[in-house]
Structure formats: structure tokens, C-alpha cells
Motif scaffolding. Structure first.
Motif, PDB file in Angstrom:
ATOM      1  N   SER A 134       0.834  -1.203   0.000  1.00 54.33           N
ATOM      2  CA  SER A 134       0.000   0.000   0.000  1.00 54.33           C
ATOM      3  C   SER A 134       0.871   1.257   0.000  1.00 54.33           C
ATOM      4  O   SER A 134       2.055   1.214   0.325  1.00 54.33           O
ATOM      5  CB  SER A 134      -0.893   0.006   1.240  1.00 54.33           C
ATOM      6  OG  SER A 134      -0.071   0.148   2.384  1.00 54.33           O
ATOM      7  N   THR A 135       0.263   2.367  -0.366  1.00 55.23           N
ATOM      8  CA  THR A 135       0.997   3.632  -0.406  1.00 55.23           C
ATOM      9  C   THR A 135       1.561   3.973   0.968  1.00 55.23           C
ATOM     10  O   THR A 135       2.704   4.423   1.094  1.00 55.23           O
ATOM     11  CB  THR A 135       0.057   4.759  -0.881  1.00 55.23           C
ATOM     12  OG1 THR A 135      -0.553   4.328  -2.094  1.00 55.23           O
ATOM     13  CG2 THR A 135       0.825   6.039  -1.138  1.00 55.23           C
ATOM     14  N   TRP A 138       4.605   1.942   1.545  1.00 57.02           N
ATOM     15  CA  TRP A 138       5.766   2.502   0.844  1.00 57.02           C
ATOM     16  C   TRP A 138       6.311   3.714   1.585  1.00 57.02           C
ATOM     17  O   TRP A 138       7.523   3.878   1.717  1.00 57.02           O
ATOM     18  CB  TRP A 138       5.396   2.909  -0.580  1.00 57.02           C
ATOM     19  CG  TRP A 138       5.345   1.775  -1.561  1.00 57.02           C
ATOM     20  CD1 TRP A 138       4.267   1.374  -2.287  1.00 57.02           C
ATOM     21  CD2 TRP A 138       6.415   0.900  -1.926  1.00 57.02           C
ATOM     22  NE1 TRP A 138       4.590   0.304  -3.077  1.00 57.02           N
ATOM     23  CE2 TRP A 138       5.911  -0.013  -2.880  1.00 57.02           C
ATOM     24  CE3 TRP A 138       7.752   0.781  -1.537  1.00 57.02           C
ATOM     25  CZ2 TRP A 138       6.686  -1.010  -3.451  1.00 57.02           C
ATOM     26  CZ3 TRP A 138       8.531  -0.216  -2.112  1.00 57.02           C
ATOM     27  CH2 TRP A 138       7.992  -1.103  -3.058  1.00 57.02           C
ATOM     28  N   ASN A 139       5.394   4.550   2.047  1.00 56.43           N
ATOM     29  CA  ASN A 139       5.845   5.758   2.739  1.00 56.43           C
ATOM     30  C   ASN A 139       6.696   5.411   3.947  1.00 56.43           C
ATOM     31  O   ASN A 139       7.679   6.092   4.251  1.00 56.43           O
ATOM     32  CB  ASN A 139       4.639   6.607   3.161  1.00 56.43           C
ATOM     33  CG  ASN A 139       4.019   7.294   1.948  1.00 56.43           C
ATOM     34  OD1 ASN A 139       4.674   7.439   0.914  1.00 56.43           O
ATOM     35  ND2 ASN A 139       2.768   7.694   2.071  1.00 56.43           N
ATOM     36  N   ILE A 165       4.726   2.836  -7.554  1.00 56.12           N
ATOM     37  CA  ILE A 165       4.682   4.303  -7.570  1.00 56.12           C
ATOM     38  C   ILE A 165       6.020   4.884  -8.037  1.00 56.12           C
ATOM     39  O   ILE A 165       7.084   4.316  -7.780  1.00 56.12           O
ATOM     40  CB  ILE A 165       4.298   4.876  -6.175  1.00 56.12           C
ATOM     41  CG1 ILE A 165       5.256   4.360  -5.094  1.00 56.12           C
ATOM     42  CG2 ILE A 165       2.877   4.511  -5.828  1.00 56.12           C
ATOM     43  CD1 ILE A 165       4.967   4.945  -3.732  1.00 56.12           C
TER      44      ILE A 165
END
Ligand SMILES: [Zn+2]
Length: 637
Positions: A134-135, A138-139, A165
Motif C-alpha cells: 500500500s501507499t 511505501w511511505n 509508484i
């Protein structure tokens, strides 16, 4: 000993063992030996092409304890090498992106990364299916990716790189994995079977290799599947039955039957597919693949580069392809592409497949235009020779049969009638000397050659015969109301009158003059109206109640003013204006209708002249055909 699936048992352990992906292996090998490895790798490509396998080999190269630095040839014996193979190495973490996409999972991982590895040189994080992370996940990871500790290496793998991304893409070294050529998979499958001491035939390994469609892992999965079901030798027949897929031989039989016009054999082959319980949509797709290969073999300058076939198959494809016209092969492919779609949706795929096979086997064969033109030129020469009396002027020289040539363009072709179902169609139609009457022979040289199609022009020709048709045919008797018109539905709430249009033809000339005097925009509407009386005293027009478009356009005061203005200019008087609304006979004359009739008559006359042309008749006789359609200059294609 428990049975170890082949894909695991034969998973390559070193770069040297690897099958395929030579470009990736070479680059990695160089980076390792020159010690300039990136801190993050991204492996992209279809499933089963070696991404995870190479990731593990790379992890071993990084951590092999037998070497004091990274090595392209890990020892496979030290505890790091062994534990990485089993997925037990505490410093090498394999994460499935599909199940570990939560922020917490990644954060937990992230928290351990700053610490030195327990034993190995590097902490290696392998994230498979990384596009599923999920974003937020990744963050959490991004910080480490931006400023990675020197002892951390990331290996990301994904089948869908477009979902990764951009922030990540810009921070990794990317390696694109390719599908493996069928031959490479075939060789690997054959090698493994030999090593396992299993006898096999070529059909079996090719079936497995082809069905794997570029994925070595899939090939080994299929192999496991068939080996579980056979005893003794692994044959193509057994493999195709166990996998439920038609073997190449049957596919070829169907294709050949369709190509040679043998509808009966085509039908039987489809029946065999069904009896063997093959997956019919799959079979249809594979037939499409065979047809594609034939087109490539026939058309491509360097087919080897485009054909994913082993030597024997390639030779067969080349041989079969060159016996057929490229346009015919393409036509078959296009038609079969549609069949493939239909079959996958059909409730009874067998019937769809059967009818398609029969229809395509019975398709009209194509005659190359060059062949037809050479014949035409020859015919014309004979016609001219027959007409020239001894001592008279020499016959017109033939053009020598120069055909249209184009750089690799498909040959334009002319249809000829279908071959008999069940009988293989031969090559060119047999030439038979035309029977011609003396009159036709004598007349021929003076007549313009008929354009059979736009493409066939044997000699420089004068324009096609002009047929003069009087623009306005005189209709001596006014049309009568027809049964259909009388019983036609009428618009409610209006007085239903069957309008007497018997004066229309008499009024037509005067009406034309009025319409000619009218501004352009209203002309199409006026042409649809039926003139009952048009003179200096009165303009009476009839419009059909059922035709609401014309009614609306004509019934406006503005339109009537325009008509009256034009009429007064034509007649020099101020006539009265009346619009009669009611039911009109279907054949009530209007300018538009008369123009359409004239067009039809002109066309019919032109067609009749062309059909009667001696050259056309000769061609029809030669090909045992008939003129299906006449295309005049200016007709749409
Ligand atoms: Zn080692």
C-alpha cells in the motif's frame, strides 16, 4: 522420501544454472564482480520467468560466507547459502507484498533495518509482488530507501511494474525479465526428464513447453501434473489428454483441412477435440497461434526472428505457408480471431467451432490478380487476333501482362466461387479456350475493356462506356394510389384524405422552375413535395401526413413565403398557395423520387452494358463463375 515438485527440485541455484534472462544475469554478474551493486533492485516481468529465483541467487552472492566479499559464484555449502535456499536465513527476509501490505508490517521491518546483520554481510529484503504494497506501506519504507544504511539491500519483484509508484521507481535499479522462448523451455523440460530418468517423446515436451507460454515455472507445474498421471514413457498423446489440451498435430490437421477446403476433415478434427475432452476455447486460441505463424512465415523477410518454433515446426510452417496465398492466410487468421472470441463466450463451444471450421473450409478461394490479368491480356489478344481479317491492320499489341507490383503489399485478389465441400481446392483454375460468337469477336476490339474491378486494367483504356439516360423520364400515366398507401396508418386528429396526385406529372416542369428559383437551403425539402398544381394562379403542394419532417419544414409561413416569392418571379404573377395534407400514394411523384428513379435506371443500363461485354463473359466462363456485383466508378468500396 516425500515427493518434491519439479519446480522446487530443479530451481537453479547459481547464475550458471539459470535458463533464460541472459541479459539480466550478465548485468548482475558484471555488477557483482566489479563490486558496484545498487542498494535496491526491481525485477519486473511475467510470472514464472525467474524473478524470485534470481533474487535468491543474488542474496547468496551478497552473503556467501565462503567468500570474503560479494561473489558471483556462491558456494552453496556455507550456512548462509543453505539457509537462504530454505528461507531460514535471519538476515534475508522474504516478504509477500500481497499479504504484507499493511503499514504495521512494513514499519516493523523498517525498525529492524538500522541494526547490523546478525551474521551475514548484508540484510537483504526481498519483497515479492511489491506492487501490492500500500501507499502507506511505501511511505514507511521510503525513508530507508532514500538514505539506506550501507548494510541493507532491497530486491523488489513485480509482475505489474506500472502499479509501482514513481517515487520508488526512481530509486531502484530496474531489470526487465522476458518470457522464455519455447525452445529454451523445451530444452529445459527435456533436460529435467532425462535427469529424472523418464522416457518421453518430442510431442510431449513441446506440448508442455508451448502451453507454458514463456513461463518456465508453469512448464514444470504442467510437467508435475502429467507425470502424476503416466507410467512408463511420457507421450504427447498422454500429455495432451492429461492436460486437456489439443496437441500440435491435431491443430495442424484442422488448419490444413481449412486451408485446402476439406470441410469434412475439419469437422472430424473438431469432433476429435471434443471427444478427447480438450478445452475448446484453448484449442481455438492455439489454432489462431498456428495461423499467425503461417502468416509470419509467408510474409516476413526474416521469419526466424518472429517465430517461436523449434526447428521441425518451423520447417513445417514454412513449407505449408508457401503453398498458400498470403492474402488467403491473413483472411483465415482474421476470421478465426473472431471464432476464438465467439467460442470463449459460447454455451456450446463445440457447435460454434464446428460451424466455423466448415464455413472457413468452404470459403471461396482467391485468385491472384496477376494471374487473372495475364489471362485477360491473353484473352484480349485472342479476341483481337480473331477479329483481324487477313491483310487488314495488325491487332492491337497486348500490354505484356505487367501486373501491379508493390513492396511486400498483400496481393489484391478477386473472389471466385467456392470449391466443392470435401474436395481439396486446386491451385489456378484450368484454362479453357472461350467459345465466342463471330459477332462478339468482331465487336470486341472496338469496345472499351470492361473494368472488372478497380484493380483489373489489362490495357490503357478509354473511359468506361457512357450511357445516356434522359434525366427526366416522361411518365405517360399518373401513378395510382396503391393498396399499401390506402391501408397505411395515418396521423390521428388530422382529416384523413387520400390525395389525388394525378395532376402531379403535368405540374412537374413548372414546379421544377419554381424550385430552381428558390434559395438552396429549402431545396431538399421542396424536392420531397408532390406538386398538384403549379401555375401563375395557384401553387398547390401535397405532403404526406406520415412524413412529419417534411410537414414541419413546409408548413411554416416562412417556407411558404419563399415558395410564393420564387413562383412570382417565375410566372410574373402572384399565385395563391395551398398545402394539401393527407395520405399520398407511395409512388406519388416528387422531384426527389424522379431523380432517384433516373439514377437507378442509369445504373441498371450501365451494369447491363458491362455484364454483356464480351471480355466479362469470357472471364465468367473461364472461371465458371458469375458476376456477383458490378462496381462502377465512384461507387464506395
Ligand atoms: Zn556460500
Amino acid at each position: 522420501m516425500s515427493y518434491l515438485v519439479l519446480a522446487r527440485k530443479w530451481r537453479p541455484q547459481t547464475f550458471a544454472d539459470l535458463v533464460g534472462q541472459e541479459h539480466v544475469v550478465q548485468t548482475l554478474h558484471n555488477a557483482i564482480t566489479q563490486d558496484r551493486l545498487s542498494h535496491a533492485f526491481l525485477f519486473t516481468g511475467a510470472r514464472g520467468v525467474g524473478k524470485t529465483t534470481i533474487a535468491r541467487i543474488l542474496a547468496r552472492s551478497l552473503n556467501c560466507l565462503a567468500s570474503d566479499r560479494v561473489t558471483a559464484t556462491p558456494c552453496l555449502k556455507c550456512s548462509a547459502c543453505l539457509e537462504i535456499a530454505d528461507g531460514r536465513d535471519p538476515d534475508v527476509q522474504e516478504i509477500d507484498g500481497a499479504s504484507n501490505n499493511g503499514v504495521d508490517d512494513v514499519r516493523r521491518l523498517q525498525e529492524t533495518l538500522p541494526y547490523r546483520p546478525l551474521r551475514d554481510r548484508y540484510k537483504v529484503v526481498i519483497i515479492d509482488e511489491c506492487h501490492m504494497v500500500s501507499t502507506n506501506g511505501w511511505n514507511a519504507l521510503l525513508k530507508t530507501l532514500e538514505e539506506p544504511p550501507p548494510h541493507v539491500k532491497f530486491i523488489f519483484a513485480t509482475t505489474e511494474v506500472h502499479k509501482v509508484i514513481p517515487t520508488i521507481l526512481s530509486r531502484v535499479q530496474r531489470y526487465d525479465f522476458r518470457l522464455l522462448p519455447t525452445k529454451q523451455i523445451r530444452d529445459r523440460v527435456a533436460y529435467i526428464l532425462t535427469q529424472e530418468g523418464i522416457r518421453f517423446d518430442e510431442d510431449a515436451v513441446m506440448l508442455v513447453a508451448r502451453e507454458a507460454a514463456g513461463s518456465l515455472r508453469d512448464a514444470l507445474t504442467f510437467l508435475d501434473q502429467v507425470l502424476a498421471g503416466v507410467e512408463g514413457e511420457l507421450t504427447g498423446v498422454a500429455a495432451s489428454r492429461l492436460l486437456g489440451i489439443a496437441n500440435r498435430g491435431l491443430l495442424d490437421t484442422l488448419v490444413r483441412a481449412m486451408l485446402t477446403g476439406d470441410a469434412s476433415a475439419a469437422l472430424e478434427t473438431v469432433g476429435m477435440f471434443a471427444r478427447e475432452g480438450f478445452d475448446l476455447p484453448n484449442a481455438a486460441r492455439r489454432v489462431l497461434g498456428v495461423l499467425r505463424d503461417l502468416v509470419v512465415a509467408r510474409v516476413a523477410k526474416d521469419p526466424d526472428a518472429l517465430l517461436d518454433l523449434v526447428d521441425e515446426e518451423r520447417a513445417q510452417a514454412m513449407d505449408l505457408a508457401k503453398q498458400h496465398d498470403p492474402a488467403d492466410l491473413q483472411r483465415l487468421f482474421t476470421a478465426w480471431a473472431k471464432v476464438t472470441e465467439d467460442v470463449s463466450r459460447a454455451r456450446e463451444p463445440r457447435w460454434v467451432l464446428e460451424m466455423a471450421a466448415v464455413r472457413l473450409a468452404s470459403r471461396p478461394t482467391l485468385v491472384p490478380v496477376e494471374e487473372l490479368m495475364a489471362k485477360l491480356v491473353e484473352m484480349e489478344r485472342r479476341v483481337a487476333a480473331g477479329a483481324a481479317a487477313p491483310g487488314s491492320a495488325p491487332a492491337r499489341p497486348s500490354s505484356g501482362g505487367a501486373g501491379p507490383t508493390g513492396g511486400g503489399a498483400p496481393t489484391p485478389t478477386v473472389q471466385r466461387p467456392a470449391p466443392t465441400v470435401g474436395a481439396p481446392a486446386g491451385g489456378a483454375p484450368k484454362f479453357s479456350p472461350p467459345r465466342m460468337s463471330t459477332a462478339a469477336a468482331a465487336a470486341a476490339p472496338e469496345m472499351a475493356p470492361a473494368p472488372v474491378t478497380a484493380a483489373v486494367r489489362p490495357v490503357p483504356a478509354p473511359p468506361p462506356p457512357k450511357v445516356l439516360i434522359q434525366n427526366t423520364p416522361r411518365v405517360s400515366q399518373a401513378p395510382r394510389p396503391t393498396e399499401a398507401a390506402e391501408s397505411a396508418p395515418v396521423v390521428a386528429s388530422a382529416p384523413v384524405v387520400t390525395v389525388d396526385v394525378s395532376g402531379a406529372m403535368g405540374a412537374m416542369d413548372a414546379w421544377r422552375r419554381v424550385v430552381d428559383a428558390v434559395d438552396k437551403t429549402l431545396v431538399p425539402v421542396l424536392k420531397g413535395a408532390v406538386p398538384l398544381e403549379v401555375s401563375g394562379e395557384a401553387v398547390r403542394l401535397a405532403i404526406d401526413l406520415r412524413d412529419s419532417f417534411f410537414r414541419k419544414k413546409l408548413a411554416t409561413e416562412e417556407a411558404q413565403a419563399v415558395i410564393l416569392e420564387a413562383a412570382s418571379r417565375v410566372f410574373g404573377t402572384r399565385p395563391t398557395m395551398e398545402l394539401v395534407q393527407g395520405t399520398l400514394p407511395d409512388d406519388a411523384p416528387s422531384i426527389a423520387r424522379l431523380e432517384e428513379l433516373a439514377r437507378q435506371a442509369e445504373r441498371a443500363a450501365k451494369e447491363a452494358v458491362l455484364r454483356a461485354h464480351p471480355l466479362v463473359q469470357i472471364v465468367v466462363e473461364m472461371l465458371h463463375g458469375e458476376v456477383a456485383k458490378v462496381k462502377l466508378e465512384g461507387d464506395p468500396d
